[in-house]
Design an enzyme around this catalytic site. Sequence first.
Site, PDB file in Angstrom:
ATOM      1  N   GLU A 273      39.170 -17.333 -66.620  1.00  0.00           N
ATOM      2  CA  GLU A 273      38.432 -18.369 -66.858  1.00  0.00           C
ATOM      3  C   GLU A 273      38.687 -19.388 -65.110  1.00  0.00           C
ATOM      4  O   GLU A 273      39.809 -20.102 -64.764  1.00  0.00           O
ATOM      5  CB  GLU A 273      39.047 -20.143 -67.772  1.00  0.00           C
ATOM      6  CG  GLU A 273      38.990 -19.032 -69.619  1.00  0.00           C
ATOM      7  CD  GLU A 273      39.819 -20.023 -69.972  1.00  0.00           C
ATOM      8  OE1 GLU A 273      40.755 -20.867 -69.680  1.00  0.00           O
ATOM      9  OE2 GLU A 273      39.335 -19.887 -71.811  1.00  0.00           O
ATOM     10  N   ARG A 276      39.584 -22.767 -60.009  1.00  0.00           N
ATOM     11  CA  ARG A 276      40.223 -22.938 -58.359  1.00  0.00           C
ATOM     12  C   ARG A 276      39.337 -21.662 -57.293  1.00  0.00           C
ATOM     13  O   ARG A 276      39.257 -21.733 -56.701  1.00  0.00           O
ATOM     14  CB  ARG A 276      41.816 -23.025 -58.103  1.00  0.00           C
ATOM     15  CG  ARG A 276      42.116 -23.415 -56.955  1.00  0.00           C
ATOM     16  CD  ARG A 276      43.616 -23.041 -57.228  1.00  0.00           C
ATOM     17  NE  ARG A 276      44.046 -23.743 -58.799  1.00  0.00           N
ATOM     18  CZ  ARG A 276      44.866 -24.995 -58.169  1.00  0.00           C
ATOM     19  NH1 ARG A 276      44.755 -25.828 -57.298  1.00  0.00           N
ATOM     20  NH2 ARG A 276      45.014 -24.572 -59.432  1.00  0.00           N
ATOM     21  N   ARG A 312      45.622 -34.317 -55.076  1.00  0.00           N
ATOM     22  CA  ARG A 312      46.502 -33.854 -54.824  1.00  0.00           C
ATOM     23  C   ARG A 312      47.776 -34.469 -53.851  1.00  0.00           C
ATOM     24  O   ARG A 312      48.909 -33.692 -54.641  1.00  0.00           O
ATOM     25  CB  ARG A 312      46.327 -32.406 -54.926  1.00  0.00           C
ATOM     26  CG  ARG A 312      44.709 -32.272 -55.666  1.00  0.00           C
ATOM     27  CD  ARG A 312      44.800 -30.706 -55.576  1.00  0.00           C
ATOM     28  NE  ARG A 312      45.094 -29.804 -56.404  1.00  0.00           N
ATOM     29  CZ  ARG A 312      45.653 -29.184 -55.615  1.00  0.00           C
ATOM     30  NH1 ARG A 312      46.083 -28.905 -54.207  1.00  0.00           N
ATOM     31  NH2 ARG A 312      46.663 -27.638 -56.199  1.00  0.00           N
ATOM     32  N   TYR A 316      50.642 -33.793 -56.292  1.00  0.00           N
ATOM     33  CA  TYR A 316      51.951 -32.591 -56.613  1.00  0.00           C
ATOM     34  C   TYR A 316      52.481 -32.861 -55.578  1.00  0.00           C
ATOM     35  O   TYR A 316      53.400 -31.835 -55.769  1.00  0.00           O
ATOM     36  CB  TYR A 316      51.041 -31.774 -57.151  1.00  0.00           C
ATOM     37  CG  TYR A 316      49.684 -31.607 -58.456  1.00  0.00           C
ATOM     38  CD1 TYR A 316      50.572 -31.634 -59.350  1.00  0.00           C
ATOM     39  CD2 TYR A 316      48.652 -32.023 -58.085  1.00  0.00           C
ATOM     40  CE1 TYR A 316      49.119 -32.144 -60.913  1.00  0.00           C
ATOM     41  CE2 TYR A 316      47.484 -31.766 -58.880  1.00  0.00           C
ATOM     42  CZ  TYR A 316      47.831 -31.627 -60.556  1.00  0.00           C
ATOM     43  OH  TYR A 316      47.064 -31.979 -61.317  1.00  0.00           O
ATOM     44  N   CYS A 343      47.291 -49.435 -50.128  1.00  0.00           N
ATOM     45  CA  CYS A 343      47.813 -49.678 -50.467  1.00  0.00           C
ATOM     46  C   CYS A 343      49.307 -49.390 -51.389  1.00  0.00           C
ATOM     47  O   CYS A 343      49.754 -49.680 -52.082  1.00  0.00           O
ATOM     48  CB  CYS A 343      47.299 -51.671 -51.218  1.00  0.00           C
ATOM     49  SG  CYS A 343      46.731 -52.271 -49.495  1.00  0.00           S
TER      50      CYS A 343
END
Length: 420
Positions: A273, A276, A312, A316, A343
């Site tokens: 599966e 990415r 991202r 992360y 902000c």
Amino acid sequence: MREFQSVDGEMMIGGVKASDIAKRYGTPVYVTDEERLRSNFRRIDIAFNERMPTRIHYALKANNNLSILKILQKEGAHIDAVSIGEVDLCLRAGFAPEKILYTGTSVSTTELKGLVKRKVPINIDSISEMRRLAEVAPEGYPISIRVNPDVGAGHHSHVVTGAKTTKFGVPKGAIINAYSEALSLGFKPFGIHCHIGAGVQDVEPFLHVTDVMIDMVNEIRDVLGLHLEVLDLGGGIGIPYVPGENEMDVWALAEAIESRVRDATDVQTLALEPGRYIVCDSTVLLTTVNDIKETPEKRFVGVDAGFNTLIRPAFYGSYHHVAVANKFDHPADLVYDVVGPICESGDFLAKERKLPRVAEGDLIVVYDTGAYGFSMSSNYNARGKPAEVLVNEGETYLIREAETVDDLIAHQKIPSRLMI
Ligand code: LLP
């Protein structure tokens, strides 16, 4: 990391100048190179299918644009879907229900009914879900069961799913009882599934989990007499985001996994599966420089994409390579933070990166944004989501319009008493 061509100091994407795309469609804009998308799919599809029948289920949580789904449907992909919304996008893109595998977590009975109505095979995450499904599904409904294999890996703790402390899957030790109950509830289990996590750069955790799953498949056969047809090892194949990082060798991965499975089980079909791996490096984000700020501590480039556009880095701490698309061959000798218009101090795309001297109006390119870029974007600070453009053989196609303020208020209602 993927290399792009430079012509007269300008970055080229699929035969088109990045700056021409920015001029025509505005920024920020996600730009997908169709040829790269197709070749990523073909590389992994061929590597595995040369050795053993393998279903490549594209995980559309990475990127659910309908044109991207259409391209992958034409390439022969299967689908890993996580919600009824994702299922419906795939049906609209032309996927047959049996090509889709639904793998949810914390699944409602209403969603289960919707899946049964659409005849989509279901990968069960818990005994509770299986019992509720039995009440709404016809006899012999196709299911597989997601095991928590106690093998976890991934680029960040938020995305490690196979460790035994996570919420995912049926614990390894309960799997025989789960299949036994599935049979007595009248299901037709066709497979078994696991997913260790996302952004895994090494082959080793995939081989480890393959061994764990092989033992489980054989135990199910020996104890219950149930021969599972499909072994689904989930997604998670990482890509090199940082210059100099190595790409995962999918040929070596395919060889190692398939020889193990073929030698030790009577499983007929493998499934993977990848999200990415298929879509990530097909897409860049183009963003224009609004502002330059030099303080005694830092040099900032303020661009028109923030964590509303690409979350991202903020979420992360992920690395995305950046360059100046209109100064592609200039030496990179100044250190900058690339920051957005949101902000919050956590609003950055890249920190402490060497770039050529940047000026207002320059075009920054953010690499490897095809996976979990647009799909995790938001309307924070009332900014519309950006446009998406597809490039193929020197032609560009708008595949999603940028949102306007009308889109932001489309579903809002004001009580009439406030309108007086
Ligand atoms: N299969 C299952 C059951 C999954 O949960 C996932 C991802 C995949 C396949 C696809 O994983 P991939 O091949 O794309 O790594 N938002 C994070 C990634 C979260 C992935 C969640 N599950 C990020 O931006 O890195």
